[in-house]
Motif scaffolding. Structure first.
Motif, short mmCIF file in Angstrom:
data_model
loop_
_atom_site.label_atom_id
_atom_site.label_comp_id
_atom_site.label_asym_id
_atom_site.label_seq_id
_atom_site.Cartn_x
_atom_site.Cartn_y
_atom_site.Cartn_z
N TYR A 91 43.87 20.65 26.06
CA TYR A 91 42.44 19.40 26.68
C TYR A 91 40.91 19.97 25.55
N GLN A 92 41.19 20.74 24.19
CA GLN A 92 39.92 21.55 24.22
C GLN A 92 38.92 21.61 25.19
N GLY A 93 38.85 22.92 25.30
CA GLY A 93 38.26 23.60 26.62
C GLY A 93 38.58 25.28 27.15
N PRO A 94 37.47 25.83 27.76
CA PRO A 94 37.99 26.89 28.13
C PRO A 94 39.19 26.33 29.67
N VAL A 95 40.07 27.67 29.67
CA VAL A 95 41.01 27.33 30.86
C VAL A 95 40.49 29.16 31.10
N ILE A 96 40.79 28.95 32.50
CA ILE A 96 40.76 30.28 33.34
C ILE A 96 41.99 30.43 34.06
N LEU A 97 42.55 31.46 33.44
CA LEU A 97 43.66 32.66 34.28
C LEU A 97 43.23 33.42 34.94
N MET A 98 43.50 32.93 36.50
CA MET A 98 43.19 34.12 37.24
C MET A 98 44.75 35.24 38.24
N SER A 99 43.89 36.29 37.85
CA SER A 99 45.47 37.40 38.21
C SER A 99 44.31 37.80 39.40
N GLU A 100 45.04 39.50 39.38
CA GLU A 100 44.73 39.92 40.71
C GLU A 100 45.04 41.20 40.43
N MET A 101 44.18 41.72 40.77
CA MET A 101 43.72 43.52 40.94
C MET A 101 45.97 43.93 41.80
N ALA A 102 46.32 43.48 42.44
CA ALA A 102 47.65 43.46 43.19
C ALA A 102 48.70 43.01 42.11
N ILE A 103 48.56 41.83 41.27
CA ILE A 103 49.59 41.64 40.54
C ILE A 103 49.38 42.71 38.97
N ALA A 104 47.91 43.24 38.68
CA ALA A 104 47.50 43.20 37.59
C ALA A 104 48.75 44.74 37.49
N GLU A 105 49.11 45.16 37.94
CA GLU A 105 49.81 47.26 37.40
C GLU A 105 50.91 47.13 38.04
#
Lengths: 570, 288
Positions: free
Chosen positions: A355-369
């Motif tokens: 789509y040629q634009g910014p995309v946000i990938l939302m993760s969270e602390m509980a998944i990160a590590e």
């Protein structure tokens, strides 16, 4: 009946071996075919400070960290005092008797972790002493662990054999201590090797790997918990011809820098957390306006402002969807599991290119590590997309028409101005009303290209459904499995939050009530769903911790009952 | 491009210094395409926000690529372009407000990195587009629309700042001399590192400094501008310092050093040794 899972919490001070023991248990267990998940918390200081990590081992896929502990491993007195109450009836506490002693509480036994390790000639084997003891408590065959140790320490060094032997000795010493204690939790069901090859990986690592698999060229970032591990991973691994990775001096540099790279034709990404994301607002608006593909990962932590840097929360949804002033709605993909982190990252890059634009990938602390075993992604089957590039002659109208147009790349034909001011088709600034109307519609039209995300559903005939998002998926799924068949309830889930898959939105609009478990005060996702014509209601929690399954079960029952009552009265 | 574009309605005021800077950049870009035998599309102009940033829409002749972004962020955008594509020539155009006020935080890091881009700065010591507020280079005590009783801060000496930060090429120019300024811009673009051409570019509407820059013999006004003589040694920081502090506005190359490698050179050097890591190799590390 044999035990189907084992929940162990390792608690102590940073630096005592809490994390290595927890991850060691997960590695050993997954090696022989169990499923495992670790849930980590972090002290907010560098040295020392109370910390704990929980490992859950199971014969089937692990959905949450587990509410009640089978075993607590207490590395110090403080850990015992804080966590002993979380041990279930019949559970066991293993504590380091070099640190403290407790009067017989009928559920604890002490052993000298470090002294035993020392006696094997390998002072670093204390975690194996602990794992050996845990294995005995659930009658896990010693061969499992020996196999793990052999594999792990066969590294082609001259002292491999010596290290393997000392670790096996450490396992046996721990085992003997547990045996002598007289405690036992019952036999853990044998592991069944999954049919698909597995990998053991953390959420942030899966995001990195997914991005590289999707062709990431350019990564810059600024250190911030809990997204720093993405920067650090990229610094050592995003290397090779045409690749660039770099630590910049602020999140403003990070967002505007990746916009420069995206404009120059590269697949570019940065990762941050709440405070850094806030600083990126204006840049994200620019990316939307100038139509530049970039991916921003927001690993959520407790907010606002500096907030709770080392705790988990799902409170950035409003900010991520509408980060900037003006008419902006950014695409969001929010993975709920470690496995989804990998595919969300691939899709985020694909979406940005498409789509040629910014995309946000939302993760969270509980998944990160969180470390978890997941089926090894088959790279040969990945769908990797790249933007349409303009190949024609000069005099090109880059922003012409109602939707995506091929993008000229500097050095090639079709020079234009990528413009953050409202612009005409060649990118020159304009203030004409009809042009602002056309360009605004063009930018929103492009979101239609992203409505093909997939989703999960179950019991779709039910009028009341539960629909978590992000990391609340695991505990919600476990609660749902418990309630399914007992209560009239269905299940929906997707990681594609904006825009929602078209048919999913249609189905949700038909429901009488959509219950949304989410970790924020305002009920952000249900509010967004309501704005799209869905009768959604949140089950919120804002403690900095993930949901407990038992809490969710009680709350869901409660909501369904009161809904039924309300309906009866009406 | 604007002259042929009815949708674009921005105009510089008659006599604006930015016309001369635009002409200088056009000369420099045209010369470059001939000298380097590269198409004009190999050049990227990153523009700031303000009167000066509109230069990118007003450029005439063969068009480079350009990026007209947000206020104060020309340098990090340019960094993204340059590090993504080190083969491109990247030039930023910005005013004293954009570059030295809101954009100030980006100058020091690029200086430390020796980012290989050229900044063409149009200094009129005022915010023109927002109608005449004080800027970092506005004089102490000056009356502007935002300092109706006099400006309370000392003016920034940008040349002194650049030298202190270790920027590896510093030149000072004057907008009414587009041929001379073009030569400075060309030298800056040829310099392998961070280069700044800081140009006095008067605002005829809010801060008309032509007379004090050029002087007026009839009125007994001595010119502020003076040409740097050939005996100046631009490789010496001491000489550059003395030049900047000898009064008025020196015009020419103030400082130039090629001792430090640029960021793209460093990156290439280091990563040559590291080699490539494929997704498959990285994935296999996590196998059980």
């Amino acid at each position: 009946m044999k035990k189907l899972d084992l929940v162990v919490r390792f608690a102590g001070e940073g630096g005592q071996g809490v994390v290595t023991s927890a991850e060691g248990l997960a590695q050993a267990a997954t090696q022989v075919g169990y499923h495992a998940l670790t849930y980590a918390t972090f002290p907010s200081q560098i040295m020392g400070g109370p910390t704990w990590t929980q490992t859950r081992v199971s014969t089937t896929e692990v959905l949450s960290a587990g509410d009640e502990l089978d075993v607590l491993v207490a590395f110090n007195k403080e850990a015992y005092d804080s966590h002993a109450s979380a041990v279930r009836e019949g559970g066991v506490v293993v504590y380091n008797s070099e640190e403290f002693a407790i009067a017989d509480d009928l559920k604890s036994f002490g052993m000298p972790f470090d002294e035993l390790a020392k006696s094997t000639g390998n002072t670093r084997a204390a975690n194996m002493v602990v794992i050996g003891a845990i294995a005995f408590l659930v009658n896990m065959p010693q061969e499992y662990l020996e196999e793990f140790v052999t594999k792990r320490f066969t590294r082609g060094r001259t002292n491999d054999q010596q290290i393997i032997e000392s670790n096996i000795k450490a396992l046996s010493l721990g085992r003997d201590q547990a045996k002598n204690s007289g405690f036992n939790l019952g036999t853990l069901e044998d592991a069944k090797m999954p049919s698909v090859d597995q990998i053991l990986i953390k959420g942030n690592e899966a995001i990195c790997l997914g991005a590289v698999a999707a062709g990431l060229d350019f990564y810059i970032g600024y250190p911030i918990s809990p997204a720093t591990t993405v920067l650090v991973w990229m610094e050592s691994n995003l290397v090779g011809p045409g690749k660039f990775v770099y630590q910049v001096s602020s999140e403003i540099e990070a967002i505007t820098g990746i916009l420069g790279a995206g404009f120059a034709g590269k697949k570019a990404m940065t990762a941050t957390a709440g405070p850094g994301f806030s600083l990126m607002s204006e840049g994200l608006g620019l990316g939307w306006m100038a139509e530049i593909p970039v991916v921003v990962v927001d690993v959520q932590r407790g907010g606002p402002a500096t907030g709770l840097p080392t705790k988990t929360e799902q409170s950035d949804l409003f900010a991520c969807m509408h980060p900037a002033h003006g008419d902006v709605s950014l695409p969001i993909i929010a993975p709920g599991t470690v496995e989804e982190c990998f595919y969300a990252s691939v899709d985020a890059l694909n979406w940005a290119e498409r789509y040629q634009g910014p995309v946000i990938l939302m993760s969270e602390m509980a998944i990160a590590e969180r470390a978890q075993n997941i089926p090894k992604p088959d790279l040969s089957k990945l769908n990797v997309e790249s933007r349409k590039v303009y190949q024609g002659s000069n005099g090109y109208m880059r922003y012409e028409g109602p939707g995506v147009t091929p993008m000229p790349i500097p050095g090639g034909p079709g020079s234009y101005t990528a413009n953050g001011s409202e612009h005409d088709p060649i990118g020159d600034t304009t203030h004409l009303a009809e042009r602002h109307v056309q360009m605004t519609e063009r930018r929103f039209n492009k979101l239609n290209l992203l409505k093909d995300g997939h989703y999960e559903s179950d019991n779709t005939h039910e009028r009341i459904v539960i629909m978590p998002w992000g990391g609340s998926k695991g505990p919600s799924q476990e609660a749902y499995q418990e309630l399914r068949g007992k209560l009239p309830i269905g299940w929906y889930y997707t990681m594609y939050l904006n825009p929602l898959p078209t048919s999913l939105l249609e189905e949700l609009r038909q429901k009488e009530l959509v219950l949304v478990p989410e970790l924020n005060y305002q009920g952000q996702w249900s509010s967004i769903l309501r704005s799209q014509g869905v009768n959604a209601e949140s089950i919120t929690q804002y403690t900095g911790l993930p949901f407990k399954v038992s809490d969710l079960i009680a709350k869901i029952e409660n909501r369904i009952n009161s809904h039924t009552e309300r309906k009866a009265k009406a | 491009m604007s002259t042929k574009n009815p949708e674009y309605d921005f105009k510089w005021c008659p006599g604006c210094g930015d016309f001369g800077v635009r002409r200088a950049l056009e000369f420099a870009l045209a010369d470059r395409t001939v000298e380097k035998e590269t198409p004009v599309e190999n050049n990227v102009v990153v523009a700031g926000i303000g009167c000066s940033g509109n230069l990118t829409h007003l450029l005439e002749g063969p068009q480079p690529f350009s990026f007209h972004g947000i206020h104060g962020r020309t340098l990090p955008i340019a960094m993204g372009v340059k590090m993504a594509r080190p083969d491109l020539n990247v030039v930023i155009v910005a005013g004293d407000g954009d570059f030295l006020s809101i954009g100030m935080e980006h100058i020091a890091p690029q200086a430390a990195r020796n980012l290989n881009v050229t900044a063409v700065i149009m200094d009129n010591a005022v915010y023109g587009l927002t109608k005449g507020q004080s800027s970092p280079t506005t004089n102490l005590g000056e009356i502007t629309s935002s300092t109706p009783y006099g400006k309370m801060e000392s003016p920034l000496n940008p040349l002194d700042l650049y030298l202190t930060l270790g920027i590896s090429f510093i030149a000072s120019g004057y907008s009414s001399k587009p041929r001379d300024t073009a030569k400075l811009i060309t030298a800056a673009m040829d310099h392998p590192g961070f280069s700044i051409v800081h140009i006095q570019s008067p605002c005829t509407t809010y801060n008309d400094t032509y007379e004090i820059l050029k002087g007026n013999a009839k009125k007994g006004i001595q010119p502020l501008l003076w040409n740097i003589t050939e005996d100046h040694d631009p490789s010496s920081t001491d000489s550059a310092y003395n030049l900047i502090h000898s009064g008025g506005w020196p015009v020419g190359i103030i400082y130039q050093s090629s001792e430090r490698p640029s960021l793209d050179q460093q990156h290439e050097e280091i990563h040559k040794k590291v080699g490539e890591k494929t997704a498959r190799q990285l994935l296999d590390r996590y196998s059980l």
